[in-house]
Design an enzyme around this catalytic site. Sequence first.
Site, short mmCIF file in Angstrom:
data_model
loop_
_atom_site.label_atom_id
_atom_site.label_comp_id
_atom_site.label_asym_id
_atom_site.label_seq_id
_atom_site.Cartn_x
_atom_site.Cartn_y
_atom_site.Cartn_z
N HIS A 183 8.45 4.24 -7.04
CA HIS A 183 9.00 5.50 -6.54
C HIS A 183 9.68 6.24 -7.70
O HIS A 183 10.35 5.63 -8.53
CB HIS A 183 10.01 5.22 -5.42
N CYS B 27 6.07 11.75 -4.58
CA CYS B 27 7.38 11.74 -5.25
C CYS B 27 7.24 12.07 -6.73
O CYS B 27 8.15 12.65 -7.34
CB CYS B 27 8.06 10.39 -5.05
#
Length: 1001
Positions: free
Chosen positions: A316, A72
């Site tokens: 994330h 990510c």
Amino acid sequence: MVWKPICHGCHGNTKDSPNCFCGLIPTTNGVRKTGLWQKMQEIVRGLGPNPSRDLRDSTETPAGLTNLGATCYANSILQCLYMNSSFRSGIFSLELDVLKKHPVLDQLAQLFAQLHSSKMAFIDSAPFIKALELDNGVQQDSHEFLTLFLSLLEQSLSHSKVPGARTIVQHLFCGSVSHVTRCSSCGKDSAASSKMEDFYELELNIKGLNNLEESLNDYFSEEALDGDNQYFCESCQKRVDATRCIKLQSLPPVVNFQLKRYVFLPKTTTKKKISSTFSFPGQLDLGKRLSNPSTGCTYDLAAILIHKGTGANSGHYVAHIKDESNGQWWEFDDETVSKLGLHPFGEKPGKASNKDDQKSHGSTAGSVTNNNSNGHQEAGSTSTTAEMFLSTDAYMLMYKCTSKDSNANESNKDMEINNESLPHHLLKQIDELNASYMKSCQEYQSKKDSHLAYITERRQEVKSILTEATADPEDDSYFWISTDWLRQWADNVTPPSSIDNGPIQCEHGKVPASKVTSMKRLSSVAWQKLFSKKQHLLVIVQMVLLTLSQRHGIAMLISLLFTPRLTHWLRRKNADIPSDADNGPTSPLICCHGDLLPEHAPGAKRVSVPESLWLFLYQTINEKKADDITTFPSDCQPCEICNQELSDVASVEGNLRAVKLKQRQNHERLISGKSFALHPGQKYYLVPSSWLSEWRAYITATGKNVSSLPEPQSLEAIVSSLICEKHSRLLQRPLDLVCKRGNITQKTSNTDGLTIIPEYDWKLFSEEWSATPEKGISAEIAFSKSSQDKLPGSSEAMLIMDGDLCQSLDDANDDLGAREPYLRTDPEVCEECIGERESCALLEKLNYQNEEIHVYLVRGKEAPKSIKEASKAVAVSDRRTSKRSRRTGSGNSISLKVSGSTSVYQLKLMIWESLGIVKENQKLHKGSVEIEDDFATLADKSIFPGDVLWVRDSEIYENRDIADEISEQKSDMLQAEEGFRGTLLTSSISAQLCQDVAFSE
């Protein structure tokens, strides 16, 4: 039972009534878990994933990027770079030969082209990640990735001859600063103060600061050099007090602000994330920050990189990016791209976000104001009229220049790349990818429509026939049919090809009394509809019923339907695809000599039919092939040559059966495969367990497998291969011994180790399989009082004790003083060669790449026994790897992709990212052994693919353990104190002495 009343909706299937057809299909709007009557969405789901779900709305909507596990951080940076039209156009303008020489540039151009014009909603980033050689199982820092990636691009782009593309990284992101040191005595700057240094981002402190203006003030503030830190002035020729600061000399078109959300903790040597609220403006004037202030350097907020999570090494990354063409904001969360509107956090300007939005986004938006969110005036603010945004997770801010004056980077005028069209080579690739994708979508839709149409038609057919299935009790025209077959026909998507009444028939073709409740009475109308699509079968039925009596005709029809070749031919007559069945019903009965095959030949089974039926079959065949059909009358004799050949084969097979039968009788004890009692003083022999298993399968084969199975390998060759050339010793160990209830036996295995056989069986094996008896591997049961008394070089199989049962060996063993039996082999086992081979096998097993292991989060003080023993079994890899945790009965479990060279430290970081347990608090175990060395690799710790590890959070459970221990100690102290008081009160010490003794409760 035919006189039972017709059933009308009993919602079951009454067995004692042949007129009840209820329960064969569900009620109106009813569904079933499987078969024809499933929910339509379940039937559609069975067709596989629908590629149309991944269809992009339009090229106006940005596409996402797949997350390959922990990528990510790279996806967010790539989206920020792609959404910059100048950078995107520069990549598109690169020459084809430059792309071929630099794989990273080539994959980046292809990735950008797919993001630009692909019809898919998200793009596979695997080729680009592979070209960069990134480990998709390890989370990285997005700021470090951007720095290294821009450096790599700057070097690779230097080979291009396109002016705008060659220096696009420097032109877009590179500014300059100078570090100015000024003497407080003479006021002169140092010689190094005039030196310019490039920057690609400004790293700003946010700890203790509220907004971007305060961070910029801190970054450009003056630092005093005094005391021990005085500066040596060249003009004054002495150490003097001075000041040092950073001066901003030039600005790039895109300014990246890196917010230092991670601070280092010296006590724990770890990093901690700062989650305090930080505000920043939508528009920023950096002209006042230049060394020569100007009024024309206005920057608009272009992108926000957000880090979700509480840990510094986990979490994330998502990106909120503004579309330059229309001012719309988009959230890029790997594959998912969401429209946020004109606000970077998806809210209307002028409205504060609610608590739910704060929790879900980790960010909040403030209103248009001159003050920050906490009500403090922003001193020295250069964005007093701009809208302010608040965030607790913003990690990087990108501002793009909207106006610049002569003090800005003048070289930016040279790079004007406005060509948004794709080059020919990229456009061709995208067109091919889009065509392939659209074709798959159309094929799936066509498959779905035809399948659903077939399901609908099939349901209507079943309902129509079952509606008229009941026959009038007084009607003599009806048919009996198997209930099980009828249920399968009514419930399966694909109906059976022919009626199977075999389960309700006896060997004479009739129905036994026990099967009366297993059939239904079907009306003639339903019977006609049931065969409406099988015209040939219907004609045969009619003809047989006309030529024979009704009872005999039905029995004849059933016998025809159960003849495999005839059934296949009848079914194939309506098919368009050519098949051997089209040659005629007698083609398999013709031998190579043109005569009738003997009936016992493979595939030559036949049935006698009436002449009228044969004429009908003959006439229904194409006239061109009718002459090729051979007619065999019922008195036709089989081919003599084929009959003799089959007899010879049968004779050979008969001899083989006799040989196998004799061996089964000779080795009756070995055929069973069970272990037998071993006795000291007797001589035994060893053979490989794998050879014994092959021999057992070969000897016990019957029927068609009598001659088809290959013979076992040469026994003498197998035994010779077990002797090492270097030491002339055994290269395999015997299977372990088991001592249970006073008997000594050997473990059994079909693949591993050497199995003990009696001397009698070895001599017979030598005769039957042409082996030399003297070359066998002999073995004897010996005893030793302790492990130190065992003979060196002997094969000492592990003894599995059953309590103290081995102490009850017979008196002969007691006389020898035996405590532990072992095998003494001749020749001896070569531990040196076996150890070397096992070491090589272990090294090869530990040298694995990108394999899967499993980690369980245990929520108790100890892991369950099933999890501790789970490492002994190898798990099956999933088609798709997922790092998302899933709940189990014992806690959360995850699957991680690792290699043998992965360190325990890296594994703990991956567990931290997936389960949220801080690395320092992880207590990682394999079985009952704790894995402590963080610098060791998984190979060092003998962790193999498929192993199951378990981890628990020491911060929770160790604190609980300490609390329990303190509680127990407190309880013990109170009990001791009460006992001491009782001793004082009941002793013979005088009351006066008790008053003089001082003690505290």
